[in-house]
Write a protein that holds these residues in place. Sequence first.
Motif, mmCIF file in Angstrom:
data_model
loop_
_atom_site.group_PDB
_atom_site.id
_atom_site.type_symbol
_atom_site.label_atom_id
_atom_site.label_comp_id
_atom_site.label_asym_id
_atom_site.label_seq_id
_atom_site.Cartn_x
_atom_site.Cartn_y
_atom_site.Cartn_z
ATOM 1 N N LEU A 112 -87.056 -58.898 69.822
ATOM 2 C CA LEU A 112 -87.084 -58.109 71.055
ATOM 3 C C LEU A 112 -87.964 -56.872 70.878
ATOM 4 C CD1 LEU A 112 -85.876 -57.618 73.938
ATOM 5 C CD2 LEU A 112 -84.123 -56.282 72.781
ATOM 6 N N LEU A 113 -87.845 -56.219 69.731
ATOM 7 C CA LEU A 113 -88.671 -55.044 69.461
ATOM 8 C C LEU A 113 -90.148 -55.415 69.325
ATOM 9 C CD1 LEU A 113 -86.365 -53.154 66.948
ATOM 10 C CD2 LEU A 113 -86.922 -52.474 69.293
ATOM 11 N N PHE A 114 -90.440 -56.589 68.776
ATOM 12 C CA PHE A 114 -91.824 -57.035 68.667
ATOM 13 C C PHE A 114 -92.423 -57.244 70.057
ATOM 14 C CE2 PHE A 114 -94.928 -60.543 67.409
ATOM 15 C CZ PHE A 114 -95.851 -59.663 66.899
ATOM 16 N N ALA A 115 -91.669 -57.886 70.928
ATOM 17 C CA ALA A 115 -92.147 -58.083 72.298
ATOM 18 C C ALA A 115 -92.344 -56.737 72.988
ATOM 19 C CB ALA A 115 -91.160 -58.950 73.073
ATOM 20 N N ALA A 116 -91.412 -55.823 72.808
ATOM 21 C CA ALA A 116 -91.527 -54.502 73.435
ATOM 22 C C ALA A 116 -92.712 -53.719 72.872
ATOM 23 C CB ALA A 116 -90.229 -53.715 73.233
ATOM 24 N N ASN A 117 -92.946 -53.833 71.574
ATOM 25 C CA ASN A 117 -94.074 -53.118 70.964
ATOM 26 C C ASN A 117 -95.410 -53.661 71.443
ATOM 27 O OD1 ASN A 117 -92.386 -51.384 69.578
ATOM 28 N ND2 ASN A 117 -92.398 -52.599 67.712
ATOM 29 N N VAL A 118 -95.514 -54.967 71.598
ATOM 30 C CA VAL A 118 -96.754 -55.561 72.123
ATOM 31 C C VAL A 118 -96.987 -55.062 73.545
ATOM 32 C CG1 VAL A 118 -97.810 -57.739 72.862
ATOM 33 C CG2 VAL A 118 -96.732 -57.579 70.612
ATOM 34 N N PHE A 119 -95.944 -55.014 74.339
ATOM 35 C CA PHE A 119 -96.062 -54.538 75.718
ATOM 36 C C PHE A 119 -96.450 -53.061 75.762
ATOM 37 C CE2 PHE A 119 -94.274 -52.766 79.635
ATOM 38 C CZ PHE A 119 -94.890 -53.588 80.574
ATOM 39 N N LEU A 120 -95.804 -52.247 74.937
ATOM 40 C CA LEU A 120 -96.092 -50.812 74.945
ATOM 41 C C LEU A 120 -97.503 -50.505 74.462
ATOM 42 C CD1 LEU A 120 -92.711 -49.257 73.765
ATOM 43 C CD2 LEU A 120 -93.820 -48.981 75.983
ATOM 44 N N VAL A 121 -97.999 -51.243 73.485
ATOM 45 C CA VAL A 121 -99.374 -51.031 73.024
ATOM 46 C C VAL A 121 -100.339 -51.278 74.166
ATOM 47 C CG1 VAL A 121 -101.192 -52.033 71.582
ATOM 48 C CG2 VAL A 121 -99.029 -51.413 70.570
ATOM 49 N N GLY A 122 -100.136 -52.358 74.892
ATOM 50 C CA GLY A 122 -100.998 -52.649 76.036
ATOM 51 C C GLY A 122 -100.916 -51.590 77.109
ATOM 52 N N ASN A 123 -99.722 -51.098 77.365
ATOM 53 C CA ASN A 123 -99.566 -50.047 78.374
ATOM 54 C C ASN A 123 -100.190 -48.736 77.928
ATOM 55 O OD1 ASN A 123 -98.423 -51.033 80.721
ATOM 56 N ND2 ASN A 123 -96.375 -51.028 79.851
ATOM 57 N N LEU A 124 -100.073 -48.420 76.655
ATOM 58 C CA LEU A 124 -100.648 -47.162 76.169
ATOM 59 C C LEU A 124 -102.169 -47.188 76.207
ATOM 60 C CD1 LEU A 124 -98.273 -46.420 73.173
ATOM 61 C CD2 LEU A 124 -98.444 -45.141 75.308
ATOM 62 N N VAL A 125 -102.757 -48.315 75.838
ATOM 63 C CA VAL A 125 -104.217 -48.412 75.849
ATOM 64 C C VAL A 125 -104.735 -48.468 77.283
ATOM 65 C CG1 VAL A 125 -106.174 -49.870 75.212
ATOM 66 C CG2 VAL A 125 -104.352 -49.431 73.568
ATOM 67 N N GLY A 126 -104.032 -49.159 78.144
ATOM 68 C CA GLY A 126 -104.481 -49.296 79.527
ATOM 69 C C GLY A 126 -103.846 -48.317 80.478
ATOM 70 N N ALA A 127 -103.468 -47.153 79.997
ATOM 71 C CA ALA A 127 -102.766 -46.184 80.841
ATOM 72 C C ALA A 127 -103.636 -45.649 81.973
ATOM 73 C CB ALA A 127 -102.254 -45.021 79.994
ATOM 74 N N ASP A 128 -104.937 -45.624 81.791
ATOM 75 C CA ASP A 128 -105.804 -45.101 82.845
ATOM 76 C C ASP A 128 -106.053 -46.115 83.954
ATOM 77 O OD1 ASP A 128 -107.410 -46.864 81.518
ATOM 78 O OD2 ASP A 128 -109.077 -45.466 81.222
ATOM 79 N N GLY A 129 -105.700 -47.375 83.737
ATOM 80 C CA GLY A 129 -105.857 -48.392 84.757
ATOM 81 C C GLY A 129 -107.259 -48.967 84.864
ATOM 82 N N LYS A 130 -108.200 -48.467 84.068
ATOM 83 C CA LYS A 130 -109.582 -48.935 84.144
ATOM 84 C C LYS A 130 -109.963 -49.839 82.980
ATOM 85 C CE LYS A 130 -110.908 -44.663 86.399
ATOM 86 N NZ LYS A 130 -111.671 -43.431 86.287
ATOM 87 N N THR A 131 -109.136 -49.905 81.964
ATOM 88 C CA THR A 131 -109.489 -50.638 80.758
ATOM 89 C C THR A 131 -108.547 -51.815 80.541
ATOM 90 O OG1 THR A 131 -108.162 -49.095 79.484
ATOM 91 C CG2 THR A 131 -110.532 -48.656 79.607
ATOM 92 N N ALA A 132 -108.536 -52.741 81.475
ATOM 93 C CA ALA A 132 -107.625 -53.882 81.378
ATOM 94 C C ALA A 132 -107.959 -54.752 80.170
ATOM 95 C CB ALA A 132 -107.673 -54.704 82.651
ATOM 96 N N TRP A 133 -109.248 -54.986 79.910
ATOM 97 C CA TRP A 133 -109.613 -55.830 78.775
ATOM 98 C C TRP A 133 -109.250 -55.162 77.453
ATOM 99 C CZ3 TRP A 133 -110.030 -60.639 79.616
ATOM 100 C CH2 TRP A 133 -110.504 -61.104 80.834
ATOM 101 N N ALA A 134 -109.434 -53.867 77.362
ATOM 102 C CA ALA A 134 -109.055 -53.157 76.132
ATOM 103 C C ALA A 134 -107.548 -53.219 75.926
ATOM 104 C CB ALA A 134 -109.529 -51.712 76.188
ATOM 105 N N SER A 135 -106.817 -53.123 77.010
ATOM 106 C CA SER A 135 -105.368 -53.199 76.944
ATOM 107 C C SER A 135 -104.910 -54.569 76.437
ATOM 108 C CB SER A 135 -104.786 -52.921 78.330
ATOM 109 O OG SER A 135 -103.412 -53.098 78.333
ATOM 110 N N LEU A 136 -105.497 -55.613 76.990
ATOM 111 C CA LEU A 136 -105.144 -56.969 76.559
ATOM 112 C C LEU A 136 -105.570 -57.216 75.118
ATOM 113 C CD1 LEU A 136 -106.090 -58.957 79.770
ATOM 114 C CD2 LEU A 136 -103.804 -58.352 78.950
ATOM 115 N N PHE A 137 -106.724 -56.689 74.753
ATOM 116 C CA PHE A 137 -107.213 -56.863 73.381
ATOM 117 C C PHE A 137 -106.299 -56.136 72.388
ATOM 118 C CE2 PHE A 137 -110.218 -55.834 69.872
ATOM 119 C CZ PHE A 137 -110.429 -57.136 69.443
ATOM 120 N N ALA A 138 -105.863 -54.933 72.735
ATOM 121 C CA ALA A 138 -104.961 -54.183 71.850
ATOM 122 C C ALA A 138 -103.631 -54.913 71.691
ATOM 123 C CB ALA A 138 -104.750 -52.781 72.396
ATOM 124 N N SER A 139 -103.104 -55.437 72.784
ATOM 125 C CA SER A 139 -101.855 -56.199 72.695
ATOM 126 C C SER A 139 -102.037 -57.453 71.853
ATOM 127 C CB SER A 139 -101.371 -56.585 74.092
ATOM 128 O OG SER A 139 -100.888 -55.472 74.765
#
Length: 171
Positions: free
Chosen positions: A111-138
């Motif tokens: 559960l923590l692994f799934a949450a960490n993958v999700f949070l990494v994507g949200n943190l990288v894509g927080a500005d809403g303009k870097t969807a590919w970077a967010s997916l790549f980070a996750s």
Amino acid sequence: RLSLPFVRGNFPCIVRVSEKYRLPLVLVCLSLTAGAALIFGTRWGVGLSPDSAIYIGAARNVLDGNGFSVSSYPGEFTPVTQYPPLFSALLAAIGLFGVDPANGARWLNALLFAANVFLVGNLVGADGKTAWASLFASFLMMTSVISLKVHSMAWSEPLFIFLVFLAFFFL
């Protein structure tokens, strides 16, 4: 609507997702895949080490009413003072539902692994303009050998990583 050359007329899309929710939906799918992969990868049990024995033993002793301690000699218990108590407390809380703390560590870390993958994507894509970077980070978090090893062991590090990412998210 989607127009296909071999179909007469228009073929309606089954699911329409607003652009606002596309990235979170893909991140949720990646996170669920990561958690399921970890559950599958640890189907014979969570990884154990000397630290794992302390965490799981302390959780079992809390459930048995012996406090946050480990067995040092038969019938004697030594308080645990050099290990973080939150992970063992969560394992003991899971144990209240009849789940063995070792098996609870497996499910909690997935559960923590799934949450960490999700949070990494949200943190990288927080500005809403870097969807590919967010997916790549996750994706990098999900496929990192170190991350997989840490989350497949009964250690407190996955919980620590989750809490740090959560603090950054709320910051």
